[in-house]
Design an enzyme around this catalytic site. Structure first.
Site, PDB file in Angstrom:
ATOM      1  N   ALA A 192     -20.124  -8.391  -1.538  1.00 45.33           N
ATOM      2  CA  ALA A 192     -19.207  -8.531  -0.399  1.00 45.33           C
ATOM      3  C   ALA A 192     -19.643  -7.689   0.792  1.00 45.33           C
ATOM      4  O   ALA A 192     -19.619  -8.145   1.932  1.00 45.33           O
ATOM      5  CB  ALA A 192     -17.786  -8.161  -0.812  1.00 45.33           C
ATOM      6  N   ARG A 199     -13.229  -3.149  -6.687  1.00 44.68           N
ATOM      7  CA  ARG A 199     -14.097  -2.517  -7.675  1.00 44.68           C
ATOM      8  C   ARG A 199     -13.794  -3.088  -9.048  1.00 44.68           C
ATOM      9  O   ARG A 199     -12.655  -3.436  -9.360  1.00 44.68           O
ATOM     10  CB  ARG A 199     -13.887  -0.994  -7.721  1.00 44.68           C
ATOM     11  CG  ARG A 199     -14.555  -0.210  -6.607  1.00 44.68           C
ATOM     12  CD  ARG A 199     -16.078  -0.215  -6.738  1.00 44.68           C
ATOM     13  NE  ARG A 199     -16.712   0.670  -5.760  1.00 44.68           N
ATOM     14  CZ  ARG A 199     -17.018   0.339  -4.521  1.00 44.68           C
ATOM     15  NH1 ARG A 199     -16.686  -0.880  -4.081  1.00 44.68           N
ATOM     16  NH2 ARG A 199     -17.621   1.180  -3.714  1.00 44.68           N
ATOM     17  N   ASP A 238       0.864  -1.175   0.000  1.00 48.85           N
ATOM     18  CA  ASP A 238       0.000   0.000   0.000  1.00 48.85           C
ATOM     19  C   ASP A 238       0.905   1.231   0.000  1.00 48.85           C
ATOM     20  O   ASP A 238       1.560   1.530   1.003  1.00 48.85           O
ATOM     21  CB  ASP A 238      -0.914   0.025   1.234  1.00 48.85           C
ATOM     22  CG  ASP A 238      -2.036   1.034   1.104  1.00 48.85           C
ATOM     23  OD1 ASP A 238      -1.772   2.143   0.602  1.00 48.85           O
ATOM     24  OD2 ASP A 238      -3.180   0.716   1.486  1.00 48.85           O
ATOM     25  N   ASP A 252     -15.953 -10.722  -7.011  1.00 45.15           N
ATOM     26  CA  ASP A 252     -17.208 -10.134  -6.555  1.00 45.15           C
ATOM     27  C   ASP A 252     -17.552  -8.872  -7.336  1.00 45.15           C
ATOM     28  O   ASP A 252     -18.675  -8.385  -7.238  1.00 45.15           O
ATOM     29  CB  ASP A 252     -17.112  -9.805  -5.058  1.00 45.15           C
ATOM     30  CG  ASP A 252     -18.425  -9.282  -4.492  1.00 45.15           C
ATOM     31  OD1 ASP A 252     -19.445  -9.983  -4.644  1.00 45.15           O
ATOM     32  OD2 ASP A 252     -18.429  -8.185  -3.923  1.00 45.15           O
ATOM     33  N   GLU A 308     -21.785  -4.510 -14.308  1.00 43.77           N
ATOM     34  CA  GLU A 308     -22.475  -5.312 -13.295  1.00 43.77           C
ATOM     35  C   GLU A 308     -23.980  -5.319 -13.516  1.00 43.77           C
ATOM     36  O   GLU A 308     -24.589  -4.229 -13.568  1.00 43.77           O
ATOM     37  CB  GLU A 308     -22.136  -4.793 -11.896  1.00 43.77           C
ATOM     38  CG  GLU A 308     -20.673  -4.980 -11.555  1.00 43.77           C
ATOM     39  CD  GLU A 308     -20.283  -4.486 -10.168  1.00 43.77           C
ATOM     40  OE1 GLU A 308     -19.174  -4.847  -9.712  1.00 43.77           O
ATOM     41  OE2 GLU A 308     -21.065  -3.737  -9.549  1.00 43.77           O
ATOM     42  N   HIS A 334     -21.213  -8.396  -6.649  1.00 40.68           N
ATOM     43  CA  HIS A 334     -20.877  -7.222  -5.838  1.00 40.68           C
ATOM     44  C   HIS A 334     -21.645  -7.257  -4.507  1.00 40.68           C
ATOM     45  O   HIS A 334     -22.262  -6.266  -4.107  1.00 40.68           O
ATOM     46  CB  HIS A 334     -21.190  -5.932  -6.605  1.00 40.68           C
ATOM     47  CG  HIS A 334     -20.386  -4.754  -6.126  1.00 40.68           C
ATOM     48  ND1 HIS A 334     -19.982  -3.737  -6.961  1.00 40.68           N
ATOM     49  CD2 HIS A 334     -19.902  -4.427  -4.894  1.00 40.68           C
ATOM     50  CE1 HIS A 334     -19.300  -2.835  -6.279  1.00 40.68           C
ATOM     51  NE2 HIS A 334     -19.233  -3.237  -5.023  1.00 40.68           N
TER      52      HIS A 334
END
Length: 278
Positions: free
Chosen positions: A225, A175, A114, A199, A204, A223
């Site tokens: 989660a 995403r 990160d 996911d 979508e 999507h």
């Protein structure tokens, strides 16, 4: 919409992400933007672990076979444990940190990349800080938890998938658009990657003839989660609390554009004066 709503004071996302909000335009108009960072992080983390298990232990594949076929052996759907494996977390915010915590309970070694978090803070969040190349080379499972923005669109392309360890699993609860779906399908079809748990999708829901949906080693969800009863309640509670704070003139904890704060307070005061005058 902003031009048509001159009295708009704030925009609140309905989840942790805010990629559907033009933050720059809001800031220019003096509009505060808040998101619900962390509200559904436990739900997202549980889904990430669930996808890891579903892919590695071939749970969905076994379920499908048992419902439609006979004559196959247990060994033909034999999977692998995630215990003792290396998890690479890309983005160690709220959801990434929670995923790292759960993964350690399974006995996984957790690496994290990160660029916005200092190495000592990454360690405090339960992972070993590494650069992305080291993570891809070392991880048996790569799990995405980074936001979608101009810097992360198609971040995982053919080159990145090729850099991953052979047989590794790719998981995304982040995403759609962060990973190149065609490149992922090719990495899976070639046998370089062992499986994927997805996911999120660029479109979508994805088209029924999407190449990833045709692969037996892909576990696909819609999507969901962060869409658990608990996750939705936590997000709604966070949103309500932050709206109340904004109305009271208190700075909310998840203000995305802090540079707008002085302008927001001026606009709020003007709106209150107008209400009192009316």
């Amino acid at each position: 919409m902003i031009e048509r709503c001159p009295k708009l004071l704030a925009v609140s996302s309905a989840g942790a992400g805010y990629d559907t909000v033009d933050v720059e335009a809001c800031t220019h108009a003096g509009i505060a933007v808040v998101s619900q960072l962390g509200g559904n992080a436990p739900s997202v983390a549980e889904m990430a672990i669930g996808l890891m298990l579903a892919v590695s232990r071939r749970i969905v594949e076994s379920d499908r076979k048992l419902r439609t076929q006979r004559g196959f052996s247990r060994e033909s759907v034999m999977g692998s444990d995630i215990g003792g494996k290396v998890l690479g977390v890309v983005g160690i915010g709220y959801a990434g940190t929670r995923t790292a915590t759960l993964a350690k309970a399974f006995g996984m070694r957790v690496l994290a990349f990160d660029p916005f978090v200092a190495p000592e803070e990454i360690r405090r969040r339960g992972a070993e800080p590494v650069d992305l190349e080291t993570l891809l080379r070392s991880a048996d499972v790569v799990s995405l938890h980074c936001p979608r923005n101009k810097d992360t669109l198609n971040y995982f392309d053919a080159k990145r998938f090729a850099s991953m360890k052979k047989g590794a699993y790719f998981i995304s609860t982040a995403r759609g658009g962060i990973h190149d779906e065609q490149a992922l399908a090719e990495a899976l079809t070639s046998g370089h990657l062992g499986g994927a748990g997805l996911d999120v999708w660029k479109e979508e829901p994805p088209a029924l003839d999407h190449p990833l949906l045709a692969l037996h080693n892909v576990v696909a969800t819609f999507h969901t989660a962060g869409v658990s009863h608990e996750g939705r309640r936590n997000v709604a509670k966070s949103a309500a609390e932050q709206v109340l704070q904004l109305l009271r003139g208190e700075r909310p904890p998840h203000l995305i554009n802090p540079e707008v704060w002085d302008a927001f307070l001026e606009r709020r005061a003007a709106a209150l004066r107008a209400l009192q005058a009316a």
